[in-house]
Design a protein around this motif. Structure first.
Motif, PDB file in Angstrom:
ATOM      1  N   GLU A   1      -6.535  -6.464  -2.070  1.00  0.00           N
ATOM      2  CA  GLU A   1      -6.658  -6.086  -3.260  1.00  0.00           C
ATOM      3  C   GLU A   1      -6.824  -4.510  -3.174  1.00  0.00           C
ATOM      4  N   ASN A   2      -7.698  -4.048  -2.179  1.00  0.00           N
ATOM      5  CA  ASN A   2      -8.109  -2.785  -1.848  1.00  0.00           C
ATOM      6  C   ASN A   2      -7.091  -1.946  -1.560  1.00  0.00           C
ATOM      7  N   ARG A   3      -6.039  -2.678  -0.971  1.00  0.00           N
ATOM      8  CA  ARG A   3      -4.626  -1.830  -0.462  1.00  0.00           C
ATOM      9  C   ARG A   3      -3.848  -1.603  -1.891  1.00  0.00           C
ATOM     10  N   ILE A   4      -3.806  -2.709  -2.616  1.00  0.00           N
ATOM     11  CA  ILE A   4      -3.019  -2.227  -3.936  1.00  0.00           C
ATOM     12  C   ILE A   4      -3.707  -1.383  -4.922  1.00  0.00           C
ATOM     13  N   LYS A   5      -4.934  -1.221  -4.793  1.00  0.00           N
ATOM     14  CA  LYS A   5      -5.851  -0.260  -5.714  1.00  0.00           C
ATOM     15  C   LYS A   5      -5.466   1.345  -4.935  1.00  0.00           C
ATOM     16  N   GLU A   6      -5.468   1.212  -3.631  1.00  0.00           N
ATOM     17  CA  GLU A   6      -5.144   2.582  -2.912  1.00  0.00           C
ATOM     18  C   GLU A   6      -3.723   3.076  -3.492  1.00  0.00           C
ATOM     19  N   LEU A   7      -2.652   2.076  -3.352  1.00  0.00           N
ATOM     20  CA  LEU A   7      -1.273   2.618  -3.862  1.00  0.00           C
ATOM     21  C   LEU A   7      -1.087   2.988  -5.294  1.00  0.00           C
ATOM     22  N   GLU A   8      -1.910   2.397  -6.080  1.00  0.00           N
ATOM     23  CA  GLU A   8      -2.041   2.650  -7.477  1.00  0.00           C
ATOM     24  C   GLU A   8      -2.515   3.966  -7.706  1.00  0.00           C
ATOM     25  N   LEU A   9      -3.755   4.359  -7.050  1.00  0.00           N
ATOM     26  CA  LEU A   9      -4.522   5.412  -7.089  1.00  0.00           C
ATOM     27  C   LEU A   9      -3.780   6.725  -6.681  1.00  0.00           C
ATOM     28  N   GLU A  10      -2.769   6.531  -5.800  1.00  0.00           N
ATOM     29  CA  GLU A  10      -1.871   7.506  -5.025  1.00  0.00           C
ATOM     30  C   GLU A  10      -0.363   7.528  -6.063  1.00  0.00           C
ATOM     31  N   GLY A  11      -0.406   6.642  -7.045  1.00  0.00           N
ATOM     32  CA  GLY A  11       0.656   6.723  -7.863  1.00  0.00           C
ATOM     33  C   GLY A  11       2.224   6.357  -7.082  1.00  0.00           C
ATOM     34  N   ASP A  12       1.836   5.686  -5.976  1.00  0.00           N
ATOM     35  CA  ASP A  12       2.917   5.260  -5.282  1.00  0.00           C
ATOM     36  C   ASP A  12       3.516   4.065  -5.403  1.00  0.00           C
ATOM     37  N   TYR A  13       4.040   3.863  -6.694  1.00  0.00           N
ATOM     38  CA  TYR A  13       4.465   2.600  -7.288  1.00  0.00           C
ATOM     39  C   TYR A  13       5.826   2.238  -6.596  1.00  0.00           C
ATOM     40  N   SER A  14       6.608   3.004  -6.114  1.00  0.00           N
ATOM     41  CA  SER A  14       7.897   2.967  -5.504  1.00  0.00           C
ATOM     42  C   SER A  14       7.648   2.432  -4.158  1.00  0.00           C
ATOM     43  N   ASN A  15       6.508   2.525  -3.764  1.00  0.00           N
ATOM     44  CA  ASN A  15       6.509   1.986  -2.194  1.00  0.00           C
ATOM     45  C   ASN A  15       7.064   0.448  -2.335  1.00  0.00           C
ATOM     46  N   PRO A  16       7.899   0.241  -1.319  1.00  0.00           N
ATOM     47  CA  PRO A  16       8.604  -1.268  -1.030  1.00  0.00           C
ATOM     48  C   PRO A  16       7.269  -2.264  -0.907  1.00  0.00           C
ATOM     49  N   ILE A  17       6.189  -1.761  -0.344  1.00  0.00           N
ATOM     50  CA  ILE A  17       5.293  -2.766   0.168  1.00  0.00           C
ATOM     51  C   ILE A  17       4.492  -3.413  -0.951  1.00  0.00           C
ATOM     52  N   LEU A  18       4.388  -2.524  -2.201  1.00  0.00           N
ATOM     53  CA  LEU A  18       3.660  -2.956  -3.155  1.00  0.00           C
ATOM     54  C   LEU A  18       3.935  -4.214  -3.808  1.00  0.00           C
ATOM     55  N   PRO A  19       5.386  -4.585  -3.965  1.00  0.00           N
ATOM     56  CA  PRO A  19       5.443  -5.738  -4.742  1.00  0.00           C
ATOM     57  C   PRO A  19       5.240  -7.016  -3.659  1.00  0.00           C
ATOM     58  N   GLU A  20       5.215  -6.729  -2.315  1.00  0.00           N
ATOM     59  CA  GLU A  20       4.793  -7.889  -1.419  1.00  0.00           C
ATOM     60  C   GLU A  20       3.310  -7.825  -1.530  1.00  0.00           C
ATOM     61  N   LEU A  21       2.491  -6.871  -1.598  1.00  0.00           N
ATOM     62  CA  LEU A  21       0.960  -7.211  -1.747  1.00  0.00           C
ATOM     63  C   LEU A  21       0.397  -7.864  -2.848  1.00  0.00           C
ATOM     64  N   ILE A  22       1.357  -7.451  -3.889  1.00  0.00           N
ATOM     65  CA  ILE A  22       1.071  -8.082  -5.378  1.00  0.00           C
ATOM     66  C   ILE A  22       1.217  -9.486  -5.153  1.00  0.00           C
ATOM     67  N   LEU A  23       2.428 -10.227  -4.661  1.00  0.00           N
ATOM     68  CA  LEU A  23       2.705 -11.520  -4.329  1.00  0.00           C
ATOM     69  C   LEU A  23       1.671 -12.091  -3.306  1.00  0.00           C
ATOM     70  N   ARG A  24       1.461 -11.242  -2.540  1.00  0.00           N
ATOM     71  CA  ARG A  24       0.148 -11.867  -1.511  1.00  0.00           C
ATOM     72  C   ARG A  24      -0.998 -12.214  -2.146  1.00  0.00           C
ATOM     73  N   ARG A  25      -1.300 -11.123  -2.962  1.00  0.00           N
ATOM     74  CA  ARG A  25      -2.764 -11.256  -3.820  1.00  0.00           C
ATOM     75  C   ARG A  25      -2.582 -12.533  -4.595  1.00  0.00           C
ATOM     76  N   ALA A  26      -1.406 -12.757  -5.394  1.00  0.00           N
ATOM     77  CA  ALA A  26      -1.335 -13.949  -5.886  1.00  0.00           C
ATOM     78  C   ALA A  26      -1.334 -15.307  -5.274  1.00  0.00           C
ATOM     79  N   GLN A  27      -0.850 -15.295  -4.024  1.00  0.00           N
ATOM     80  CA  GLN A  27      -1.007 -16.345  -3.385  1.00  0.00           C
ATOM     81  C   GLN A  27      -2.367 -16.618  -2.634  1.00  0.00           C
ATOM     82  N   LEU A  28      -3.245 -15.628  -2.304  1.00  0.00           N
ATOM     83  CA  LEU A  28      -4.484 -15.862  -1.858  1.00  0.00           C
ATOM     84  C   LEU A  28      -5.395 -16.270  -3.106  1.00  0.00           C
ATOM     85  N   TYR A  29      -4.976 -15.713  -4.396  1.00  0.00           N
ATOM     86  CA  TYR A  29      -5.942 -16.133  -5.359  1.00  0.00           C
ATOM     87  C   TYR A  29      -5.637 -17.676  -5.740  1.00  0.00           C
TER      88      TYR A  29
END
Length: 324
Positions: free
Chosen positions: A208-236
């Motif tokens: 969750e913290n890593r996703i927030k960091e990327l969002e605050l940096e505006g780095d929405y095109s980072n290829p790792i972001l979709p993977e982190l979002i999927l990972r967050r959903a799986q963990l939830y």
């Protein structure tokens, strides 16, 4: 001379396969009778009755031996076997087999549905963990009996699980007794714990913290972001605990509101308030209601000739628990 490794209707002569006329007539008659509408059982019965020898030189025919002939493609001929059955006849036989098998499959499905009862999938063996299954003994006879036994009662052709047997009436009586006990102890429903929020794991917090960091940096095109979002959903999903006891407690209250004492089996009530019934060998039956309430009933098994008979219930010394 007919050989056992060779399809009926053929013989080996000087290293070559030839048609054995006498047995070939039997093969042809089987195809003709089947296409005409006679069943494989009827064909086998007739061949046995008139003493026709089968491929093993015995006058004993059955559904399986007739079926093997009807499906043997050798009879259409190949580089080794001369043609005995023409393509059209063979095709008609296969078409009828397909229709019969399809009809039989539907019949079996309907029968399976008919065999489903309110207890199907609801009775569990506390010894081996398998579900109980309905067995019909002496089917079609005046002595026919229906009993519920552990699915592992017979496993690989031997008795494996020796837990209790029950009839439908036994299970109905157990439900009535357990429900009446709950009606006398309604306060158990009030003990159900309130819903608790799921706790966030360390892995989930870091994701969750890593996703927030990327969002605050505006780095929405980072290829790792979709993977982190999927990972967050799986963990939830993996960490979330669904506490439905409060909702089920209200459902249980409503279902029992107009009941003071249950005198006969109510199928709809059973489906509404029972989660599972677990059978423990030599000790008890645990009747689990929705909401986590479990009523335990003692059981005593009467054995006859070394076999487990149906249960006998004792109305005393019962216990109740609220498993959360």
């Amino acid at each position: 001379m007919m050989q056992r490794h060779m399809p009926m209707g053929y013989k080996m002569v000087n290293g070559a396969v030839e048609i054995q006329e006498e047995h070939a007539k039997t093969v042809k008659s089987i195809f003709a009778d089947y296409i005409a509408g006679k069943s494989m059982f009827a064909i086998a019965k007739d061949l046995t009755a008139i003493g026709v020898l089968n491929a093993n030189k015995k006058p004993n025919w059955n559904h399986g031996s007739v079926g093997k002939i009807l499906q043997n493609i050798r009879y259409q001929g190949d580089e080794l076997y001369p043609r005995l059955i023409d393509d059209e006849t063979f095709k008609k036989a296969q078409e009828r087999r397909g229709r019969v098998e399809k009809k039989l499959s539907r019949t079996q499905q309907v029968q399976a549905i008919r065999n489903q009862t309110v207890f199907s999938g609801m009775i569990r063996c506390g010894e081996c963990g398998e579900n109980y299954k309905k067995y019909i003994e002496h089917a079609g006879k005046s002595s026919e009996k229906v009993k519920w036994k552990c699915k592992h009662y017979i496993y690989q052709n031997r008795v494996l699980c020796k837990n209790h047997f029950f009839t439908d009436e036994d299970l109905k009586e157990i439900f009535i007794e357990a429900t009446n006990q709950l009606l006398r102890q309604r306060w158990l429903i009030e003990k159900i714990k309130p819903q608790e929020p799921p706790k966030m794991s360390l892995d989930l917090r870091e994701t969750e913290n890593r996703i927030k960091e990327l969002e605050l940096e505006g780095d929405y095109s980072n290829p790792i972001l979709p993977e982190l979002i999927l990972r967050r959903a799986q963990l939830y999903y993996a960490g979330a605990k669904v506490y439905d006891q409060p909702r089920n407690a209200e459902k249980l209250k409503e279902a029992l509101a107009e009941n003071t004492t249950l005198t006969e089996f109510d199928e709809e009530l059973f489906k509404t308030i029972i989660k599972q019934m677990t059978i423990y060998k030599e000790t008890k039956i645990a009747v689990e209601f929705i909401g986590g309430i479990t009523i335990e009933r003692p059981i005593e098994t009467q054995r006859k000739d070394g076999n487990h008979g149906s249960s006998k219930k004792d109305g005393s010394n019962h216990t109740a628990s609220n498993e959360i």
